[in-house]
Motif scaffolding. Structure first.
Motif, short mmCIF file in Angstrom:
data_model
loop_
_atom_site.label_atom_id
_atom_site.label_comp_id
_atom_site.label_asym_id
_atom_site.label_seq_id
_atom_site.Cartn_x
_atom_site.Cartn_y
_atom_site.Cartn_z
N GLN A 1 0.85 -1.18 0.00
CA GLN A 1 0.00 0.00 0.00
C GLN A 1 0.89 1.23 0.00
OE1 GLN A 1 -3.38 -0.17 -0.19
NE2 GLN A 1 -2.99 -2.34 -0.48
N PRO A 2 0.50 2.27 -0.74
CA PRO A 2 1.32 3.49 -0.73
C PRO A 2 1.27 4.13 0.65
CG PRO A 2 -0.73 3.83 -1.94
CD PRO A 2 -0.67 2.37 -1.58
N ALA A 3 2.37 4.78 1.03
CA ALA A 3 2.43 5.47 2.31
C ALA A 3 1.45 6.63 2.29
CB ALA A 3 3.85 5.97 2.57
N LEU A 4 0.79 6.82 3.42
CA LEU A 4 -0.14 7.93 3.53
C LEU A 4 0.62 9.23 3.64
CD1 LEU A 4 -2.75 6.48 6.04
CD2 LEU A 4 -2.93 6.63 3.56
N THR A 5 0.14 10.24 2.96
CA THR A 5 0.76 11.56 3.02
C THR A 5 -0.34 12.61 3.05
OG1 THR A 5 0.87 11.75 0.62
CG2 THR A 5 2.83 10.85 1.73
N GLY A 6 0.05 13.83 3.36
CA GLY A 6 -0.88 14.95 3.32
C GLY A 6 -2.11 14.72 4.17
N ALA A 7 -3.25 15.19 3.69
CA ALA A 7 -4.50 15.13 4.44
C ALA A 7 -4.94 13.69 4.73
CB ALA A 7 -5.59 15.87 3.69
N ALA A 8 -4.47 12.72 3.95
CA ALA A 8 -4.84 11.32 4.19
C ALA A 8 -4.38 10.86 5.57
CB ALA A 8 -4.24 10.41 3.11
N LEU A 9 -3.34 11.47 6.11
CA LEU A 9 -2.87 11.11 7.45
C LEU A 9 -3.88 11.46 8.53
CD1 LEU A 9 0.82 12.30 7.13
CD2 LEU A 9 0.04 9.95 7.35
N LEU A 10 -4.77 12.40 8.25
CA LEU A 10 -5.75 12.84 9.24
C LEU A 10 -7.02 11.99 9.21
CD1 LEU A 10 -5.44 16.69 8.70
CD2 LEU A 10 -4.30 15.29 10.42
N GLN A 11 -7.19 11.15 8.19
CA GLN A 11 -8.40 10.36 8.06
C GLN A 11 -8.42 9.21 9.05
OE1 GLN A 11 -10.88 11.43 6.06
NE2 GLN A 11 -9.46 13.12 5.73
N SER A 12 -9.61 8.87 9.52
CA SER A 12 -9.79 7.74 10.42
C SER A 12 -9.64 6.45 9.63
CB SER A 12 -11.18 7.80 11.04
OG SER A 12 -11.46 6.60 11.71
N HIS A 13 -9.10 5.42 10.27
CA HIS A 13 -8.96 4.13 9.60
C HIS A 13 -10.00 3.13 10.10
CE1 HIS A 13 -5.38 5.46 7.61
NE2 HIS A 13 -4.93 5.90 8.76
N ASN A 14 -10.91 3.62 11.00
CA ASN A 14 -11.93 2.72 11.53
C ASN A 14 -13.33 3.31 11.39
OD1 ASN A 14 -11.89 4.71 13.41
ND2 ASN A 14 -11.21 3.43 15.11
N GLY A 15 -13.50 4.25 10.47
CA GLY A 15 -14.81 4.81 10.22
C GLY A 15 -15.17 6.01 11.08
N GLY A 16 -14.31 6.39 12.00
CA GLY A 16 -14.58 7.54 12.85
C GLY A 16 -14.29 8.84 12.11
N PRO A 17 -14.53 9.97 12.79
CA PRO A 17 -14.28 11.25 12.13
C PRO A 17 -12.78 11.50 11.96
CG PRO A 17 -14.88 11.58 14.43
CD PRO A 17 -15.04 10.12 14.14
N PRO A 18 -12.39 12.27 10.97
CA PRO A 18 -10.97 12.58 10.79
C PRO A 18 -10.48 13.48 11.92
CG PRO A 18 -12.30 13.83 9.24
CD PRO A 18 -13.23 12.89 9.95
N LEU A 19 -9.17 13.46 12.15
CA LEU A 19 -8.58 14.38 13.12
C LEU A 19 -8.69 15.80 12.60
CD1 LEU A 19 -5.28 12.45 13.90
CD2 LEU A 19 -7.25 12.69 15.41
N THR A 20 -8.87 16.74 13.49
CA THR A 20 -8.90 18.14 13.10
C THR A 20 -7.48 18.69 13.10
OG1 THR A 20 -9.09 18.96 15.36
CG2 THR A 20 -11.16 18.41 14.20
#
Length: 180
Positions: A47-66
């Protein structure tokens, strides 16, 4: 069946069963296709490494980090380059509001400070602490008249590449004898 020598003296011979012979007349189960490779036999797709805004996304369906919950994380590379250019003109800034304004992308002073000191600043050390670094922290705190010690940023020049926050965290979570 072919007997093999026993694994140890006195043991019965080991019988080897040859694999079943597949003749051109042998029909395997109609739904079994021996030439089909199942997913469990394939190597995992990296899997490609997460970068940018993708790092703030939840990986379990929860809200993204602010941005307030994760200052300095999730910046696009373009903003990193702009901050690096701004910082070329400000060697040791005291007023990060100025940096944020010059950056010009709507980032707060804290976001610019955290991004620079934690991720972009050349020479920033991350990871394992050396024994000499721990010894320096312990010596300075033991010699300080200030108890509890709070001058973490003043200690940073003695530990090149380490930020005041890294040093404080090392003391609070690992070196402080009161935690054991």
């Amino acid at each position: 069946m072919h007997p093999h020598p026993p694994p140890h003296p006195g043991a019965p011979p080991v019988l080897h069963h040859p694999p079943p012979h597949h003749s051109p007349y042998h029909h395997p189960h109609p739904y079994h296709h021996s030439h089909v490779h199942h997913a469990e036999h394939r190597p995992p797709v990296p899997q490609p490494a997460l970068t940018g805004a993708a790092l703030l996304q939840s990986h379990n369906g929860g809200p993204p980090l602010t941005r307030e919950q994760a200052p300095g994380i999730g910046w696009p590379s373009e903003e990193d380059m702009i901050l690096t250019d701004v910082m070329a003109n400000h060697k040791s800034p005291v007023d990060w509001e100025v940096i944020a304004r010059e950056h010009g992308r709507g980032r707060t002073a804290r976001e610019c400070h955290d991004r620079w000191t934690r991720y972009l600043k050349p020479g920033a050390r991350k990871g394992q602490w050396k024994e000499e670094e721990d010894a320096t922290v312990l010596r300075v705190i033991a010699a300080s008249s200030e108890q509890p010690f709070t001058q973490w940023a003043d200690l940073a020049p003695q530990l090149p590449g380490r930020s005041g926050k890294q040093i404080r965290d090392r003391w609070v979570n690992y070196l402080n004898p009161a935690i054991n």
